[in-house]
Enzyme design. Structure first.
Site, mmCIF file in Angstrom:
data_model
loop_
_atom_site.group_PDB
_atom_site.id
_atom_site.type_symbol
_atom_site.label_atom_id
_atom_site.label_comp_id
_atom_site.label_asym_id
_atom_site.label_seq_id
_atom_site.Cartn_x
_atom_site.Cartn_y
_atom_site.Cartn_z
ATOM 1 N N TYR A 1 5.714 -8.948 8.262
ATOM 2 C CA TYR A 1 5.487 -7.560 8.334
ATOM 3 C C TYR A 1 5.482 -7.053 9.962
ATOM 4 C CZ TYR A 1 3.136 -7.971 4.093
ATOM 5 O OH TYR A 1 2.925 -8.368 2.664
ATOM 6 N N ASP B 1 -7.431 1.518 7.766
ATOM 7 C CA ASP B 1 -6.209 2.079 8.181
ATOM 8 C C ASP B 1 -6.372 3.488 8.382
ATOM 9 O OD1 ASP B 1 -5.912 3.691 5.708
ATOM 10 O OD2 ASP B 1 -4.993 2.143 4.791
ATOM 11 N N ARG C 1 -3.977 -4.909 7.667
ATOM 12 C CA ARG C 1 -5.027 -4.211 8.006
ATOM 13 C C ARG C 1 -6.180 -5.056 8.207
ATOM 14 N NH1 ARG C 1 -7.107 -1.527 2.805
ATOM 15 N NH2 ARG C 1 -5.890 -2.872 1.823
ATOM 16 N N ASP D 1 0.910 -1.376 0.125
ATOM 17 C CA ASP D 1 -0.154 0.233 0.079
ATOM 18 C C ASP D 1 0.890 1.232 -0.101
ATOM 19 O OD1 ASP D 1 -2.298 -1.489 0.113
ATOM 20 O OD2 ASP D 1 -2.773 -1.340 2.352
#
Length: 321
Positions: free
Chosen positions: A68, A82, A178, A40
């Site tokens: 991540y 987000d 997310r 993203d």
């Protein structure tokens, strides 16, 4: 002149993955460049960039795990899952404690069902979900199987006005971090949304060796070449065979390769079908094929073993004489 190879780029914030590809095309003067997994715009971190013929391996990387590091904010729900989206609801978080937070994340392990977010590039009926979302069109989004290899909570901050949780997760391709934040927030009853995201690993590529994009623009081609990784290096889940020069040249010319004409160095990692999610049947019998040509071991291409012919059949040939 650089014609192929892979560069491990550290994607900066406020850029799409395609923006990075555009910068690389201008920097290297090569049109055929692609990335191996979208990040993203507000996310940062590892973004492997394939150059020239190396772009042909991108479809083979479905078996790679990604890692991540994420921070989420409790008490907030947005339309994009987000903090850069539109806030839909805010909730009281005074009843949230560390024990409840850990319980909220306890279920994120192994194979689970996850519903992709509406603001994503996943396609439904040939159209990206975020295009439907921006147009205010509701479409049915089905859950899909993902694999969470590990999820570790690094920090729980419940003392500040903005309560946050920071965690690291190692997962399969197609996992939306997310959505993990939102699902954990739903479990807690207070909502949760992604605040920051860094991809620290993608397959063999690690953040420690990732190249700063702005710095790369100033590098000479010679310096860039020193950081290039070879086309076959990410294909660690496939087996490896080495053929003699005659068989290698024949394979590169389109001939099938009998196993008795080559040395089997390594078997495919998942030939027993033990991968955590459904996988292409061909990957159980996939091999990186090398040849000893003029005294050097040269990567020729990727082949799948055919049980009927008892031979390796080329899927893609990379060797050019």
């Amino acid at each position: 002149m650089i014609t192929e190879g892979i560069l491990n780029i550290n994607k900066p914030q406020n850029m799409t993955s395609h923006d990075v590809v555009s910068v690389m095309r201008r920097t290297l003067g090569i049109k055929k460049i692609g990335h191996t997994g979208t990040l993203d715009p507000m996310a940062t971190g590892v973004l492997p960039i394939c150059i020239g013929r190396s772009t042909r391996i991108m479809e083979y990387l479905d078996l790679d795990m990604k890692r991540y590091r994420c921070t989420m904010v409790l008490g907030v729900v947005t339309d994009t899952q987000d903090v850069w989206g539109q806030t839909l609801e805010r909730f009281d978080t005074s009843q949230v404690d560390e024990e409840k937070v850990r319980a909220a994340f306890a279920g994120f392990h192994g194979v689970i069902d996850q519903k992709p977010p509406m603001y994503s590039a996943l396609k439904v009926n040939g159209k990206k979900l975020y295009e439907y979302a921006r147009a205010g069109i509701e479409v049915e989004v089905k859950t899909r199987k993902i694999f969470i290899k590990s999820l570790e909570i690094e920090e729980i901050n419940l003392s500040a006005e903005e309560k946050t949780v920071t965690f690291t997760v190692e997962c399969s391709k197609g996992t939306y971090i997310r959505t993990i934040c939102q699902d954990a927030g739903d479990f807690l009853g207070c909502g949760g949304t992604l605040k920051s995201l860094v991809r620290t690993r993608s397959g063999i590529f690690d953040i420690a060796s990732a190249i700063d994009l702005e710095s790369l623009k100033e590098w000479s081609l010679e310096k860039i070449e020193l950081r290039l990784q070879q086309t076959f290096e990410p294909l660690v889940h496939f087996g490896k065979v080495v053929a003699d020069q005659i068989a290698a040249v024949q394979f590169a010319s389109g001939w099938h390769l009998p196993l008795d004409k080559c040395e089997i160095v390594k078997r495919p990692e998942y030939e027993d079908g033990s991968f955590c999610l459904p996988m292409r049947e061909e990957y159980k019998k996939a091999y990186n094929v090398f040849g000893r040509i003029e005294g050097k071991e040269v990567f020729l291409g990727v082949a799948f073993y055919d049980d009927n012919d008892k031979k390796l059949v080329a899927d893609k040939v990379f060797y050019v004489r």
